[in-house]
Design a protein around this motif. Structure first.
Motif, short mmCIF file in Angstrom:
data_model
loop_
_atom_site.label_atom_id
_atom_site.label_comp_id
_atom_site.label_asym_id
_atom_site.label_seq_id
_atom_site.Cartn_x
_atom_site.Cartn_y
_atom_site.Cartn_z
N ALA A 90 -0.18 0.14 7.46
CA ALA A 90 -0.76 0.30 6.12
C ALA A 90 0.21 0.79 5.05
N HIS A 91 1.44 1.09 5.42
CA HIS A 91 2.36 1.70 4.45
C HIS A 91 3.73 1.03 4.48
N LYS A 92 4.38 1.05 3.30
CA LYS A 92 5.64 0.31 3.14
C LYS A 92 6.83 1.19 3.45
N ILE A 97 4.82 13.29 7.01
CA ILE A 97 4.54 12.82 5.64
C ILE A 97 3.35 11.87 5.63
N HIS A 98 2.35 12.24 4.84
CA HIS A 98 1.21 11.36 4.55
C HIS A 98 0.70 10.65 5.81
N THR A 99 0.99 9.36 5.95
CA THR A 99 0.41 8.57 7.05
C THR A 99 0.95 8.95 8.43
N ASP A 115 -2.47 9.73 -6.47
CA ASP A 115 -2.10 9.55 -5.06
C ASP A 115 -3.40 9.53 -4.26
N GLU A 116 -3.28 9.17 -2.98
CA GLU A 116 -4.44 9.24 -2.10
C GLU A 116 -4.62 10.69 -1.66
N MET A 117 -5.78 11.26 -1.90
CA MET A 117 -6.02 12.60 -1.39
C MET A 117 -6.78 12.49 -0.06
N TYR A 118 -6.09 12.81 1.00
CA TYR A 118 -6.74 12.74 2.31
C TYR A 118 -7.83 13.81 2.41
N ASP A 119 -8.94 13.44 3.07
CA ASP A 119 -9.96 14.44 3.38
C ASP A 119 -10.51 14.16 4.78
N GLY A 164 2.15 11.52 -0.79
CA GLY A 164 3.24 10.56 -0.66
C GLY A 164 2.86 9.20 -0.13
N HIS A 165 1.86 8.56 -0.77
CA HIS A 165 1.43 7.24 -0.30
C HIS A 165 2.53 6.19 -0.40
N HIS A 166 3.24 6.16 -1.53
CA HIS A 166 4.23 5.11 -1.72
C HIS A 166 5.38 5.65 -2.58
#
Ligand code: ZN
Length: 291
Positions: free
Chosen positions: A37-39, A116-118, A199-203, A250-252
Motif C-alpha cells: 500500500a505504500h511507495k 514508520i507509519h505502515t 496525513d493519515e491519522m491511524y486509529d 509519514g504516509h508518503h
C-alpha cells in the motif's frame, strides 16, 4: 606562508576531517522491500536524506526481494548498526525464521528500531515484532492481538480489551499533535502542541502494548471517521534492553518532508540508537523547510 602555518593549516584540515568522521558515528540501516500500500521506492531516499542532513548518522540501506527471502540470501547484518529504520509495510513478505531470530536477539541485547507509519502494519503473526512496535493495524489484527491503547480526556492511558478490528484511518487531513511526555529526550524542547498533515491519522491500533510510553497523541475526530479518542501518534517502547521509536506519521513523501515529521524522526532515531538526543529543535519548528 611559512612551514609552521602550513603545518597548522594541515592539522586543522585533519582535525576537521576527524570531527566529521566522529560526527557521523551513529550507524543506521534502513530496511524496505516489496509491500502493497505504500511507495517505499520513493520514501526511502527521502528518509535517508533526512537522516544524513542531521549530520550525526551514517546511513546504509538494504532492500529485500522475494527471491532473497526465499533462497535465504537476504540476511541484514543487524549487529553492525546502532539502529534499524523500518520502512517495511503492509503486505511485506515474512522474513525467514533465522532472520527474525537474529533481529529479536539484536533488539533484546540493546539494539534500536524506528517504526514508520505502515511498518506497524506488517507481520501480524510475528509475535516478537509486534511486541517491538507495541501497536499495529490491519493484517487481520483484532482483540487476539492485544488491547487498544489510547489517552482519555483526563490524560490517563487506557488499555481497552473490547472486541474489534485493529487499525483504521479516515481521509487525510491536518491535525494537531499533543505532547504527553514533555521531559522525554525526544520531546524535550518541542512545543506543547504542533500541526501535522494532511496525513493519515491511524486509529484503533492494537497489539501487545507492553512497555509503551505514549510521547504524543492526536485527537481522532468522529467527523473524520475517527474514534473520538486521543490516539497514540508518537511512542517510545522498550524491548529487552532495546529501544524503539514508533511514529504513525509519514504516509508518503509529502508527509515525511514536513517539519513535524523531520524533527521527530531525526530525534527519535538518535534516541533509539543511543538513549539520548542532541539534535536541536529548529527555531521555526514545525515550519522549517526540508528539501
Ligand atoms: Zn499510509
Amino acid at each position: 606562508m611559512n612551514y609552521c602555518s602550513l603545518f597548522s593549516k594541515a592539522m586543522l584540515i585533519f582535525m576537521m576531517a576527524c570531527s566529521n568522521l566522529q560526527a557521523e558515528q551513529i550507524k543506521v540501516l534502513i530496511l524496505d522491500g516489496p509491500q502493497k500500500a505504500h511507495k517505499y521506492l520513493d520514501t526511502t531516499p527521502v528518509l535517508r536524506q533526512t537522516l544524513i542532513k542531521a549530520g550525526i548518522f551514517k546511513v546504509d540501506h538494504l532492500r529485500s526481494s522475494k527471491e532473497g527471502i526465499k533462497d535465504g540470501s537476504y540476511f541484514p547484518n543487524f549487529e553492525l548498526y546502532d539502529v534499524i529504520v523500518m520502512n517495511e509495510g503492509f503486505g511485506a513478505m515474512d522474513w525467514p525464521k533465522t532472520v527474525q531470530k537474529a533481529f529479536e536477539k539484536y533488539m533484546a541485547n540493546g539494539g534500536g528500531m524506528v517504526s514508520i507509519h505502515t511498518a506497524n502494519n506488517c507481520w501480524p503473526k510475528w509475535k516478537e515484532y509486534n511486541k517491538m512496535t507495541g501497536l499495529g493495524g490491519w493484517g487481520g489484527r483484532n482483540e487476539k492481538s492485544g488491547p487498544y491503547l489510547y489517552v482519555n480526556d483526563a490524560g490517563e492511558v487506557v488499555r481497552d480489551t473490547s472486541k474489534g478490528r485493529g487499525g483504521a484511518h479516515g481521509p487525510q487531513h491536518e491535525f494537531e499533535i499533543v505532547v504527553r511526555e514533555k521531559e522525554h529526550p525526544i520531546m524535550k524542547g518541542l512545543p506543547a502542541t504542533f500541526k501535522h498533515g494532511p496525513d493519515e491519522m491511524y486509529d484503533r491500533l492494537r497489539g501487545p502494548a507492553e512497555n509503551v510510553t505514549i510521547l504524543a497523541s492526536s485527537f481522532s475526530a468522529k467527523d473524520k471517521r475517527g474514534t473520538g479518542r486521543h490516539e497514540p501518534a508518537l511512542m517510545a517502547i522498550s524491548y529487552g534492553k532495546g529501544r524503539i521509536f514508533h511514529t504513525i506519521l509519514g504516509h508518503h513523501v509529502k508527509q515525511i518532508k514536513e517539519g513535524s515529521f523531520v524533527t521527530t524522526f531525526q530525534r527519535g532515531t538518535e534516541w533509539a540508537a543511543t538513549g539520548k538526543v542532541t539534535i536541536p529543535v529548529p527555531e521555526d519548528f514545525p515550519n522549517q523547510k526540508f528539501e
